[in-house]
Design an enzyme around this catalytic site. Structure first.
Site, PDB file in Angstrom:
ATOM      1  N   ASP A   1     110.899 -96.348  12.510  1.00 57.48           N
ATOM      2  CA  ASP A   1     109.833 -97.072  13.209  1.00 57.48           C
ATOM      3  C   ASP A   1     109.943 -98.576  12.947  1.00 57.48           C
ATOM      4  OD1 ASP A   1     108.979 -94.729  14.331  1.00 57.48           O
ATOM      5  OD2 ASP A   1     107.374 -94.388  12.885  1.00 57.48           O
TER       6      ASP A   1
ATOM      7  N   HIS B   1     117.166 -97.168  11.746  1.00 56.29           N
ATOM      8  CA  HIS B   1     116.896 -98.318  12.606  1.00 56.29           C
ATOM      9  C   HIS B   1     115.446 -98.728  12.479  1.00 56.29           C
ATOM     10  CE1 HIS B   1     114.838 -96.244  15.971  1.00 56.29           C
ATOM     11  NE2 HIS B   1     115.821 -95.348  15.994  1.00 56.29           N
TER      12      HIS B   1
ATOM     13  N   GLU C   1     112.485-101.463  14.126  1.00 58.23           N
ATOM     14  CA  GLU C   1     112.159-102.133  15.384  1.00 58.23           C
ATOM     15  C   GLU C   1     111.171-103.267  15.154  1.00 58.23           C
ATOM     16  OE1 GLU C   1     108.787 -98.904  16.809  1.00 58.23           O
ATOM     17  OE2 GLU C   1     110.914 -98.375  16.697  1.00 58.23           O
TER      18      GLU C   1
ATOM     19  N   ARG D   1     116.637-103.014  15.727  1.00 60.36           N
ATOM     20  CA  ARG D   1     116.304-102.758  17.129  1.00 60.36           C
ATOM     21  C   ARG D   1     115.302-103.803  17.624  1.00 60.36           C
ATOM     22  NH1 ARG D   1     112.924 -97.347  18.941  1.00 60.36           N
ATOM     23  NH2 ARG D   1     111.379 -98.478  20.163  1.00 60.36           N
TER      24      ARG D   1
ATOM     25  N   GLU E   1     116.834-102.148  22.916  1.00 56.05           N
ATOM     26  CA  GLU E   1     116.176-100.979  23.496  1.00 56.05           C
ATOM     27  C   GLU E   1     115.924-101.131  24.988  1.00 56.05           C
ATOM     28  OE1 GLU E   1     115.704 -98.021  23.827  1.00 56.05           O
ATOM     29  OE2 GLU E   1     114.094 -97.370  22.481  1.00 56.05           O
TER      30      GLU E   1
ATOM     31  N   TYR F   1     121.155 -87.614  14.760  1.00 60.14           N
ATOM     32  CA  TYR F   1     120.108 -88.632  14.825  1.00 60.14           C
ATOM     33  C   TYR F   1     118.737 -87.977  14.737  1.00 60.14           C
ATOM     34  CZ  TYR F   1     116.876 -92.022  16.902  1.00 60.14           C
ATOM     35  OH  TYR F   1     115.812 -92.844  17.140  1.00 60.14           O
TER      36      TYR F   1
ATOM     37  N   CYS G   1     106.740 -95.482  21.430  1.00 66.22           N
ATOM     38  CA  CYS G   1     108.087 -95.103  21.836  1.00 66.22           C
ATOM     39  C   CYS G   1     108.691 -96.231  22.659  1.00 66.22           C
ATOM     40  CB  CYS G   1     108.045 -93.816  22.653  1.00 66.22           C
ATOM     41  SG  CYS G   1     109.605 -93.386  23.455  1.00 66.22           S
TER      42      CYS G   1
ATOM     43  N   ASP H   1     104.876 -90.311  20.496  1.00 68.76           N
ATOM     44  CA  ASP H   1     105.332 -91.286  19.516  1.00 68.76           C
ATOM     45  C   ASP H   1     104.544 -92.578  19.675  1.00 68.76           C
ATOM     46  OD1 ASP H   1     106.775 -92.728  17.678  1.00 68.76           O
ATOM     47  OD2 ASP H   1     108.561 -92.942  18.926  1.00 68.76           O
TER      48      ASP H   1
ATOM     49  N   ASN I   1     121.098 -96.114  23.475  1.00 64.79           N
ATOM     50  CA  ASN I   1     120.083 -95.067  23.388  1.00 64.79           C
ATOM     51  C   ASN I   1     120.030 -94.283  24.696  1.00 64.79           C
ATOM     52  OD1 ASN I   1     117.895 -93.467  22.772  1.00 64.79           O
ATOM     53  ND2 ASN I   1     116.382 -95.101  22.931  1.00 64.79           N
TER      54      ASN I   1
ATOM     55  N   ASP J   1     115.273 -92.635  12.578  1.00 61.81           N
ATOM     56  CA  ASP J   1     114.271 -93.576  13.061  1.00 61.81           C
ATOM     57  C   ASP J   1     113.354 -93.944  11.899  1.00 61.81           C
ATOM     58  OD1 ASP J   1     112.239 -94.924  14.394  1.00 61.81           O
ATOM     59  OD2 ASP J   1     112.080 -93.466  16.013  1.00 61.81           O
TER      60      ASP J   1
END
Length: 297
Positions: A86, A111, A113, A156, A186, A42, A121, A57, A208, A84
């Site tokens: 974002d 993923h 979000e 996510r 999340e 990952y 983050c 982040d 996660n 990731d």
């Protein structure tokens, strides 16, 4: 004929065991994960931001910087890479381009979000969300943009920390309906965990294992029993290395010699073995490099 990385990830997600994907930030970490025998890895966004910029982040990395890092990682080890992405770096058209670039770079899954720009983050406070309908459009754009039908789109939601459990599950259901292959709620707390899988029977769920401690540090078997099929461990390797590096610096500063540290670190040969010096030497021989000029280690 060997299976593609995307197909291998799909098959692993449909198996009996949850897939464990340690977090990596660069090519050498990817090779360590492969050496250790894991079936996936990952790329952590927080770790990428920390190592590339020295900043947390908070959305400072661009799409091309994230894709560049993912491409180097994917090239370093023959493992499915979950990356990731974002919030897709903008609207649906930005999401389309992001998916195309990640897929061309050898990534097996990303993923996305539902945060606003700039994002944060997932385990930091102060997150803000876009409208659920806007995220649905992004998920649809991601699904439409992939060329390989086995490329995995993970949706996510960060709504749990912002609007509570029911809002998060409702959003996740919308994203699944829009075509997401895997659902990622999340930052669930212990009380939230038993409520996620019952809402999504038969749907792969992501757990996660972040270092913040908000989500409990469960075993693989415990996570499987809760109904999750993919476990990411974002920054554990990076934090382990940073703490070891800090201790080395403290010893060097105090003792003014590296002698007491040397027995506890990876050897010179191990380092070059992981960096695949043997492969380089074979190529040197193939292309006519004389033996006396080959690197010995």
């Amino acid at each position: 004929m060997s299976l593609t990385r995307t197909r291998r990830l799909r098959q692993a997600l449909s198996g009996d065991r949850a897939v464990m994907a340690p977090g990596v930030v660069d090519a050498m970490y990817a090779r360590l994960v492969a050496e250790a025998g894991f079936e996936a890895m990952y790329m952590t966004g927080a770790g990428t931001s920390a190592t590339r910029l020295g900043y947390p982040d908070v959305g400072l990395l661009t799409m091309t910087e994230m894709v560049d890092n993912a491409t180097r990682i994917a090239d370093a080890a023959d493992l499915p890479l979950i990356a990731d992405a974002d919030n897709g770096f903008g609207g649906p058209l930005n999401v389309r381009r992001a998916i195309q670039l990640y897929e061309r770079g050898g990534v097996a899954a990303v993923h996305l979000e539902d945060q606003v720009l700039p994002k944060r983050c997932g385990h930091l406070a102060g997150k803000q969300l876009i409208a659920a309908e806007d995220m649905v459009a992004k998920v649809k754009a991601a699904v439409d943009a992939r060329v390989d039908p086995d490329f995995v789109v993970i949706a996510r939601t960060d709504a749990l920390a912002v609007h509570g459990r029911e809002a998060a599950l409702d959003r996740a259901a919308m994203y699944r309906e829009a075509g997401a292959d895997v659902i990622f709620v999340e930052s669930p707390l212990p009380d939230d965990l038993p409520h996620i899988a019952p809402r999504f029977p038969g749907v792969p769920l992501l757990y996660n294992m972040a270092t913040s401690g908000k989500t409990p540090f469960l075993t693989r078997a415990e996570i499987e029993a809760l109904g999750f099929k993919l476990i990411i461990y974002p920054n554990w390797l990076l934090l382990s290395a940073l703490e070891a590096a800090r201790r080395t610096l403290e010893v060097l500063r105090a003792e003014e010699t590296i002698a007491s540290v040397a027995p506890g670190v990876m050897s010179f040969k191990q380092f070059f073995d992981t960096a695949r010096m043997a492969e380089i030497q074979e190529l040197e021989a193939r292309y006519g490099t004389s033996p006396e000029h080959r690197t010995e280690y």
